[in-house]
Write an enzyme that holds these catalytic residues in place. Sequence first.
Site, PDB file in Angstrom:
ATOM      1  N   TYR A 130      53.105  36.588  36.106  1.00 55.63           N
ATOM      2  CA  TYR A 130      52.344  36.249  37.138  1.00 55.63           C
ATOM      3  C   TYR A 130      50.874  35.560  36.316  1.00 55.63           C
ATOM      4  O   TYR A 130      50.593  36.273  35.296  1.00 55.63           O
ATOM      5  CB  TYR A 130      52.090  37.161  38.440  1.00 55.63           C
ATOM      6  CG  TYR A 130      51.095  38.178  37.862  1.00 55.63           C
ATOM      7  CD1 TYR A 130      49.711  38.071  37.827  1.00 55.63           C
ATOM      8  CD2 TYR A 130      51.817  39.392  37.372  1.00 55.63           C
ATOM      9  CE1 TYR A 130      48.910  39.004  37.580  1.00 55.63           C
ATOM     10  CE2 TYR A 130      50.850  40.417  36.816  1.00 55.63           C
ATOM     11  CZ  TYR A 130      49.718  40.287  36.755  1.00 55.63           C
ATOM     12  OH  TYR A 130      48.955  41.386  36.530  1.00 55.63           O
ATOM     13  N   PHE A 165      42.131  35.264  36.889  1.00 57.76           N
ATOM     14  CA  PHE A 165      41.358  36.616  36.618  1.00 57.76           C
ATOM     15  C   PHE A 165      42.487  37.738  36.000  1.00 57.76           C
ATOM     16  O   PHE A 165      42.149  38.508  35.723  1.00 57.76           O
ATOM     17  CB  PHE A 165      40.991  37.201  38.141  1.00 57.76           C
ATOM     18  CG  PHE A 165      41.978  37.261  39.156  1.00 57.76           C
ATOM     19  CD1 PHE A 165      42.729  38.481  39.243  1.00 57.76           C
ATOM     20  CD2 PHE A 165      42.003  36.149  39.866  1.00 57.76           C
ATOM     21  CE1 PHE A 165      43.688  38.344  40.234  1.00 57.76           C
ATOM     22  CE2 PHE A 165      43.135  36.222  40.995  1.00 57.76           C
ATOM     23  CZ  PHE A 165      43.878  37.260  41.197  1.00 57.76           C
ATOM     24  N   ASP A 166      43.467  37.034  36.072  1.00 60.61           N
ATOM     25  CA  ASP A 166      44.621  38.053  35.365  1.00 60.61           C
ATOM     26  C   ASP A 166      45.907  37.209  35.035  1.00 60.61           C
ATOM     27  O   ASP A 166      46.376  36.369  35.872  1.00 60.61           O
ATOM     28  CB  ASP A 166      44.997  39.033  36.292  1.00 60.61           C
ATOM     29  CG  ASP A 166      45.594  40.391  35.740  1.00 60.61           C
ATOM     30  OD1 ASP A 166      45.905  40.376  34.428  1.00 60.61           O
ATOM     31  OD2 ASP A 166      46.276  41.223  36.339  1.00 60.61           O
ATOM     32  N   ILE A 169      49.046  44.601  46.251  1.00 59.30           N
ATOM     33  CA  ILE A 169      48.217  44.301  47.222  1.00 59.30           C
ATOM     34  C   ILE A 169      49.479  43.974  48.379  1.00 59.30           C
ATOM     35  O   ILE A 169      50.451  43.350  47.982  1.00 59.30           O
ATOM     36  CB  ILE A 169      47.400  43.159  46.860  1.00 59.30           C
ATOM     37  CG1 ILE A 169      48.036  41.894  46.241  1.00 59.30           C
ATOM     38  CG2 ILE A 169      46.195  43.513  45.987  1.00 59.30           C
ATOM     39  CD1 ILE A 169      47.166  40.437  46.153  1.00 59.30           C
ATOM     40  N   TYR A 198      42.128  42.053  48.264  1.00 57.62           N
ATOM     41  CA  TYR A 198      41.061  43.088  48.175  1.00 57.62           C
ATOM     42  C   TYR A 198      40.000  43.128  49.145  1.00 57.62           C
ATOM     43  O   TYR A 198      39.064  43.756  49.149  1.00 57.62           O
ATOM     44  CB  TYR A 198      40.513  43.185  46.746  1.00 57.62           C
ATOM     45  CG  TYR A 198      41.739  43.191  45.514  1.00 57.62           C
ATOM     46  CD1 TYR A 198      42.069  44.409  45.436  1.00 57.62           C
ATOM     47  CD2 TYR A 198      42.218  42.032  45.161  1.00 57.62           C
ATOM     48  CE1 TYR A 198      42.835  44.611  44.348  1.00 57.62           C
ATOM     49  CE2 TYR A 198      43.081  42.324  44.165  1.00 57.62           C
ATOM     50  CZ  TYR A 198      43.473  43.554  43.914  1.00 57.62           C
ATOM     51  OH  TYR A 198      44.556  43.719  42.942  1.00 57.62           O
ATOM     52  N   PHE A 202      48.360  32.819  43.380  1.00 55.47           N
ATOM     53  CA  PHE A 202      49.280  33.639  42.169  1.00 55.47           C
ATOM     54  C   PHE A 202      50.555  32.658  42.161  1.00 55.47           C
ATOM     55  O   PHE A 202      51.120  32.348  43.039  1.00 55.47           O
ATOM     56  CB  PHE A 202      49.823  35.098  42.807  1.00 55.47           C
ATOM     57  CG  PHE A 202      48.813  36.097  42.820  1.00 55.47           C
ATOM     58  CD1 PHE A 202      48.389  36.843  41.575  1.00 55.47           C
ATOM     59  CD2 PHE A 202      48.080  36.457  44.072  1.00 55.47           C
ATOM     60  CE1 PHE A 202      47.527  37.896  41.850  1.00 55.47           C
ATOM     61  CE2 PHE A 202      47.394  37.474  44.158  1.00 55.47           C
ATOM     62  CZ  PHE A 202      46.787  38.107  43.005  1.00 55.47           C
TER      63      PHE A 202
END
Length: 185
Positions: free
Chosen positions: A55, A65-66, A85, A111, A128
């Site tokens: 992902y 961010f990731d 999440i 979040y 995502f």
Amino acid sequence: MKAFYYGWITATLICILHHAYSSSRQTPLQVDVTKTVQCEESAKAGEGDKVTVHYGGFLMNGTKFDSSFDRARPFTFELGIGQVIPGWDQGLLGVCPKEERHLVVPPDLAYGERGAGDVIPPFATLLFDIVVVDVEQVPGQDELEAERLREEEIRKQEEEEFQRQQEQEQLRLKEEEERKRIQEE
């Protein structure tokens, strides 16, 4: 001092209004299947199944961010039990291996008001891009019970077969002894 006080009140009101506005208009999770893969219903990811994905996670402004792609290591988790999440638990339900999905996850399914460290700000909608590498089915209670009953039946049949073989061997030995006895007479 007065300016500081008014500035603090204004900032507090803005935060309260932002929270009230964000909470009152909870946007739904958006799931776009970007690569469709046909698979048997039984192969689709369900609650409790282990799902392995690659992902990339982005903020609405495009900031990454990731990314498991960047680490060259996929991520595995158990679906539907809160390991990820809520947007993932809901958005990946029913995926097939090799399927690809794009999720737009609203703050209340990500979040929320707390954010995540310095990486994800409070009230952030997250994007995502997900590639499903594998889905490992985890059997449910009904399936486990059925398997236990099958194994029990197999064990019973094996025991019966062993007993039958033992009886046949005893009968054969008895017949052999009887033949020897008759021959000796």
